[in-house]
Design a protein around this motif. Structure first.
Motif, PDB file in Angstrom:
ATOM      1  N   LEU A 158       1.009  -1.133   0.022  1.00 21.21           N
ATOM      2  CA  LEU A 158       0.012   0.005   0.011  1.00 21.21           C
ATOM      3  C   LEU A 158       1.055   1.130   0.207  1.00 21.21           C
ATOM      4  O   LEU A 158       1.982   1.418   0.707  1.00 21.21           O
ATOM      5  N   GLN A 162      -2.756   5.498   1.486  1.00 18.60           N
ATOM      6  CA  GLN A 162      -3.811   4.391   1.526  1.00 18.60           C
ATOM      7  C   GLN A 162      -3.712   3.441   2.672  1.00 18.60           C
ATOM      8  O   GLN A 162      -4.626   2.869   3.195  1.00 18.60           O
ATOM      9  N   SER A 165      -5.613   5.140   5.630  1.00 23.00           N
ATOM     10  CA  SER A 165      -6.990   4.718   5.515  1.00 23.00           C
ATOM     11  C   SER A 165      -7.088   3.518   5.895  1.00 23.00           C
ATOM     12  O   SER A 165      -8.470   3.150   6.528  1.00 23.00           O
ATOM     13  N   SER A 174      -5.558   1.289  -3.628  1.00 17.82           N
ATOM     14  CA  SER A 174      -4.749   2.132  -4.143  1.00 17.82           C
ATOM     15  C   SER A 174      -5.629   3.411  -5.038  1.00 17.82           C
ATOM     16  O   SER A 174      -6.715   3.368  -5.125  1.00 17.82           O
ATOM     17  N   ASP A 175      -4.848   4.483  -5.053  1.00 19.40           N
ATOM     18  CA  ASP A 175      -5.154   5.508  -5.840  1.00 19.40           C
ATOM     19  C   ASP A 175      -4.255   6.045  -6.780  1.00 19.40           C
ATOM     20  O   ASP A 175      -3.055   6.060  -6.678  1.00 19.40           O
ATOM     21  N   ILE A 229     -10.118   7.824   0.859  1.00 12.21           N
ATOM     22  CA  ILE A 229      -8.874   6.777   0.694  1.00 12.21           C
ATOM     23  C   ILE A 229      -7.474   7.433   0.600  1.00 12.21           C
ATOM     24  O   ILE A 229      -6.409   6.605   0.452  1.00 12.21           O
TER      25      ILE A 229
END
Length: 442
Positions: A158, A162, A165, A174-175, A229
């Motif tokens: 991660l 994230q 979060s 994931s972002d 997130i």
């Protein structure tokens, strides 16, 4: 007494770990912060104290939930990039959070580039200059090949925002903003993970990607609060400007680094641009954003200290100077006086100069400082042009430390005719951007 509804944000930098409450107008109404001592990893290199950080965050939120005057309605996170937390199936960290300044074994790095078509070809595909551990995706490659016993324990990787979060929601995602932060993971032509991520069997370790404005929910024991997130801090800092400004613009965010960000520039990177520290980020929706970097704050600090020593001046002397056009014109004509920069690389920006500053060639401090800023702004303009090319804008916002430097700003205005140079400041911009994300307010 009715409670004020607020959005809570944890803003986790390398130095300061901050917690904010913002009201419904996104005005800060409370903050606290801590600093945590680094913990040596198994090689003795300092690493982020991830477990003490988790403990502080949980404790801080639990206390905030008991505040009599505030009611937390939303929660989100911003965190520094180039940092992975490797966890087991239950979300427990199984390795240190390796520092992005940790040395990367040279032979392993060479092997990686050989396997992926050569250094510059790989960098162009991933829109990331070659930055070793700062290319955070390569940290997973390092773990797999240099520390296979530890790698066996890893079930999920991660990005730091994230992971923050996950602590509160129990969900792994994931972002785009973290993936696009010079990780070496993303193929910007294919708009997907790069082939090496799949070939090395790393893609299954990366949780599913969600848009940056997605909402999860905190665990029941933490209030079942709608929860974001997380966002990469530099990307978060851009959001207040996108919210405020409806026309195309560039943000020049200054501090130790000067980061030129053009959210409207989607053009592909050239090899020359990569060599000049130009790269691409991903927006919260996965769109490319062109940026360039310059080590301007550290250069300024170094040169000003040298000048103060030479003329035996007190700290803060340069802050008393105001822009004087006559001095500017004198310095502009006297192009033979070149500052020998300490940190910046002249070959990157085509500015020939001496190897060493000779302060004796200047009659006094003011002219020396003007000459330094004249040449520094030459390089800053070159860095800005890297993100302006292909997507011209008329407005440039300058935030951070240099937004109060009258001489710096006026020289930029003269050297960038037709551009509106606007000093601006959103204090705690990355935290504010994180708050905006969970309130759909941009």
């Amino acid at each position: 007494m009715s409670k004020t509804p607020v959005t809570a944000v944890f803003d986790i930098g390398k130095t300061n770990k901050k917690f904010f409450l913002f009201d419904q107008n996104l005005k800060e109404v409370y903050h606290t912060y801590t600093r945590l001592e680094a913990i040596p990893d198994e090689d003795g290199f300092p690493s982020e104290p991830v477990l003490p950080l988790r403990e502080w965050m949980l404790d801080t939120l639990k206390k905030a939930l008991e505040f009599q005057e505030f009611e937390i309605k939303k929660l989100n996170f911003s965190g520094h990039g180039a940092s992975f937390v490797h966890v087991d199936d239950s979300g427990e960290p199984v390795t240190p959070l390796y520092d992005y300044l940790k040395p990367f074994p040279e032979d392993l790095l060479e092997k990686f580039y050989e396997e992926n078509g050569g250094k510059m070809a790989f960098c162009q595909q991933t829109s990331s200059p070659p930055l070793a551990m700062l290319n955070s995706g390569l940290q997973i490659y390092f773990l797999k090949h240099a520390k296979p016993e530890q790698f066996k324990k890893v079930k999920h990787c991660l990005h730091l925002p994230q992971y923050l979060s996950l602590i509160f929601t129990g969900q792994m995602v994931s972002d785009y903003t973290s993936i696009g932060c010079h990780t070496g993971l993303w193929d910007f032509a294919q708009m997907d993970y790069h082939d090496w991520v799949k070939r090395e069997g790393i893609e299954p370790l990366l949780p599913p990607i969600l848009p940056g404005d997605s909402l999860l929910q905190t665990k029941p024991e933490l209030g079942s609060i709608p929860c974001g997130i997380g966002v990469h801090d530099s990307s978060g800092a851009l959001l207040p400007y996108l919210n405020q400004e409806k026309n195309p613009f560039v943000l020049l965010s200054t501090g130790t680094w000067a980061i030129s960000i053009n959210p409207f520039n989607k053009t592909a990177l050239t090899e020359a641009q990569l060599n000049q520290d130009c790269l691409q980020f991903l927006s919260i929706s996965g769109q490319p954003i062109k940026i360039s970097r310059l080590f301007i704050g550290e250069e300024h600090k170094y040169q000003v200290e040298q000048m103060y020593t030479h003329w035996d001046l007190p700290l803060g002397t340069y802050k008393k100077l105001k822009f004087d056009k006559a001095i500017f014109e004198k310095v502009a004509k006297n192009s033979k006086k070149r500052i020998g920069f300490h940190y910046l690389k002249p070959q990157d920006y085509g500015l020939g100069r001496a190897q060493q500053s000779d302060w004796n060639s200047f009659p006094e401090f003011t002219e020396a400082y003007y000459t330094f800023i004249y040449e520094l702004t030459d390089i800053q303009v070159a860095s800005l042009q890297l993100v302006l090319e292909g997507a011209e804008v008329n407005r440039i916002y300058v935030d951070g430390g240099f937004n109060a430097n009258d001489i710096f700003l006026e020289m930029l205005r003269i050297k960038l005719p037709g551009k509106e140079i606007i000093p601006s400041d959103f204090p705690n911009g990355s935290a504010l951007g994180a708050a905006m994300l969970v309130n759909m307010n941009f």
